[in-house]
Motif scaffolding. Sequence first.
Motif, mmCIF file in Angstrom:
data_model
loop_
_atom_site.group_PDB
_atom_site.id
_atom_site.type_symbol
_atom_site.label_atom_id
_atom_site.label_comp_id
_atom_site.label_asym_id
_atom_site.label_seq_id
_atom_site.Cartn_x
_atom_site.Cartn_y
_atom_site.Cartn_z
ATOM 1 N N GLY A 190 -9.001 -0.636 -6.159
ATOM 2 C CA GLY A 190 -8.664 0.764 -6.395
ATOM 3 C C GLY A 190 -7.464 0.918 -7.298
ATOM 4 N N PRO A 191 -6.982 2.143 -7.398
ATOM 5 C CA PRO A 191 -5.866 2.408 -8.305
ATOM 6 C C PRO A 191 -4.571 1.742 -7.832
ATOM 7 C CG PRO A 191 -6.394 4.366 -7.034
ATOM 8 C CD PRO A 191 -7.437 3.334 -6.696
ATOM 9 N N TYR A 192 -3.743 1.382 -8.800
ATOM 10 C CA TYR A 192 -2.460 0.765 -8.468
ATOM 11 C C TYR A 192 -1.409 1.193 -9.484
ATOM 12 C CZ TYR A 192 -3.295 -2.614 -12.219
ATOM 13 O OH TYR A 192 -3.535 -3.205 -13.440
ATOM 14 N N THR A 193 -0.163 1.062 -9.069
ATOM 15 C CA THR A 193 0.977 1.308 -9.944
ATOM 16 C C THR A 193 1.664 -0.021 -10.181
ATOM 17 O OG1 THR A 193 1.287 3.512 -9.004
ATOM 18 C CG2 THR A 193 3.160 2.565 -10.180
ATOM 19 N N LEU A 194 1.889 -0.344 -11.449
ATOM 20 C CA LEU A 194 2.571 -1.583 -11.810
ATOM 21 C C LEU A 194 4.044 -1.276 -12.056
ATOM 22 C CD1 LEU A 194 2.615 -4.570 -12.675
ATOM 23 C CD2 LEU A 194 1.950 -3.796 -14.972
ATOM 24 N N GLU A 195 4.905 -1.963 -11.339
ATOM 25 C CA GLU A 195 6.353 -1.831 -11.531
ATOM 26 C C GLU A 195 6.893 -3.188 -11.953
ATOM 27 O OE1 GLU A 195 10.464 -1.271 -8.946
ATOM 28 O OE2 GLU A 195 8.545 -0.850 -7.992
ATOM 29 N N VAL A 196 7.467 -3.254 -13.141
ATOM 30 C CA VAL A 196 8.106 -4.469 -13.629
ATOM 31 C C VAL A 196 9.599 -4.191 -13.672
ATOM 32 C CG1 VAL A 196 8.295 -6.120 -15.524
ATOM 33 C CG2 VAL A 196 6.071 -5.084 -14.989
ATOM 34 N N THR A 197 10.380 -5.079 -13.085
ATOM 35 C CA THR A 197 11.819 -4.866 -12.997
ATOM 36 C C THR A 197 12.538 -6.205 -13.046
ATOM 37 O OG1 THR A 197 13.540 -3.739 -11.729
ATOM 38 C CG2 THR A 197 11.834 -4.863 -10.457
ATOM 39 N N SER A 198 13.849 -6.164 -13.096
ATOM 40 C CA SER A 198 14.665 -7.375 -13.052
ATOM 41 C C SER A 198 15.397 -7.417 -11.719
ATOM 42 C CB SER A 198 15.663 -7.378 -14.209
ATOM 43 O OG SER A 198 16.552 -6.302 -14.082
ATOM 44 N N GLN A 201 0.867 -1.182 0.000
ATOM 45 C CA GLN A 201 0.000 0.000 0.000
ATOM 46 C C GLN A 201 0.900 1.228 0.000
ATOM 47 O OE1 GLN A 201 -3.463 -0.426 0.018
ATOM 48 N NE2 GLN A 201 -3.517 1.736 -0.522
ATOM 49 N N SER A 202 0.605 2.169 -0.884
ATOM 50 C CA SER A 202 1.386 3.392 -0.981
ATOM 51 C C SER A 202 0.403 4.556 -1.041
ATOM 52 C CB SER A 202 2.273 3.351 -2.226
ATOM 53 O OG SER A 202 3.049 4.510 -2.326
ATOM 54 N N GLY A 203 0.040 5.073 0.114
ATOM 55 C CA GLY A 203 -0.991 6.106 0.179
ATOM 56 C C GLY A 203 -2.334 5.504 -0.193
ATOM 57 N N ARG A 204 -3.001 6.118 -1.172
ATOM 58 C CA ARG A 204 -4.298 5.603 -1.623
ATOM 59 C C ARG A 204 -4.157 4.566 -2.730
ATOM 60 N NH1 ARG A 204 -7.985 11.061 -1.702
ATOM 61 N NH2 ARG A 204 -7.598 11.591 0.473
ATOM 62 N N ARG A 205 -2.951 4.383 -3.196
ATOM 63 C CA ARG A 205 -2.704 3.440 -4.296
ATOM 64 C C ARG A 205 -1.971 2.210 -3.781
ATOM 65 N NH1 ARG A 205 -3.233 6.162 -9.166
ATOM 66 N NH2 ARG A 205 -2.088 4.584 -10.314
ATOM 67 N N ARG A 206 -2.056 1.178 -4.548
ATOM 68 C CA ARG A 206 -1.247 -0.017 -4.289
ATOM 69 C C ARG A 206 -0.067 -0.002 -5.258
ATOM 70 N NH1 ARG A 206 -3.660 -3.385 -0.761
ATOM 71 N NH2 ARG A 206 -5.919 -3.405 -0.711
ATOM 72 N N GLN A 207 1.031 -0.539 -4.799
ATOM 73 C CA GLN A 207 2.224 -0.702 -5.613
ATOM 74 C C GLN A 207 2.343 -2.197 -5.900
ATOM 75 O OE1 GLN A 207 4.434 1.697 -6.572
ATOM 76 N NE2 GLN A 207 5.920 0.338 -7.511
ATOM 77 N N LEU A 208 2.186 -2.585 -7.158
ATOM 78 C CA LEU A 208 2.305 -3.974 -7.573
ATOM 79 C C LEU A 208 3.672 -4.135 -8.212
ATOM 80 C CD1 LEU A 208 0.960 -6.735 -8.029
ATOM 81 C CD2 LEU A 208 0.007 -5.819 -10.134
ATOM 82 N N ARG A 209 4.575 -4.851 -7.532
ATOM 83 C CA ARG A 209 5.962 -4.995 -7.992
ATOM 84 C C ARG A 209 6.180 -6.406 -8.500
ATOM 85 N NH1 ARG A 209 11.589 -5.087 -5.220
ATOM 86 N NH2 ARG A 209 12.760 -3.866 -6.727
ATOM 87 N N VAL A 210 6.610 -6.516 -9.749
ATOM 88 C CA VAL A 210 6.832 -7.793 -10.408
ATOM 89 C C VAL A 210 8.295 -7.859 -10.836
ATOM 90 C CG1 VAL A 210 6.162 -9.263 -12.340
ATOM 91 C CG2 VAL A 210 4.443 -7.807 -11.234
#
Length: 183
Positions: free
Chosen positions: A77-85, A35-44
Amino acid sequence: MSSPPRDEIVAHLRPTVSRTVAEVGFDLEELDVQQSGRRRQLRVIIDADDGVGLDDIAKVSRALSQALEEYDHVLAGPYTLEVTSPGVDRPLTRSRHWHRARNRLARIRLTDGGELLGRVGPAEETGVWVLVDGRVRRLVYGDIERAVVEVEFQQPPAEELVKLDRAADVAAEGDGKDTEESR
């Protein structure tokens, strides 16, 4: 309406994320939701035998964005998708990590408290061949507490690579015995 717990969200998303990442040609190393404030952070975190480039990350990100459209109710709710290595300091925890680290230098802490600095050779299902102090030896994964790749700024010595190639020949023959050769 309260949002579901983090572990429940991860468990619900993992099959779809894993399948989507695999369909694009990569391995799912880690999935995390914060959870990052009102958004979720989805880290892949993804990886592949040939590494991961920026174009690969964009391709996986697009595929995941499309696949996750049907999970808006899970993400609540809203989320941010982060794709990384994975970073260079990622622990070597699976045989595929060891396979990808072949010929690299690794710092290895054993479960008996010992520590080794060795060059990674062939990785097998149950263990890995490592060149330590001029000798090739086979370590069983269960005997390794932690291992990480060491950053090197030069090519490995040719004689070390030759010894590791010999270990690969032994591994291919299915011998599986510890060898302490210094040929």
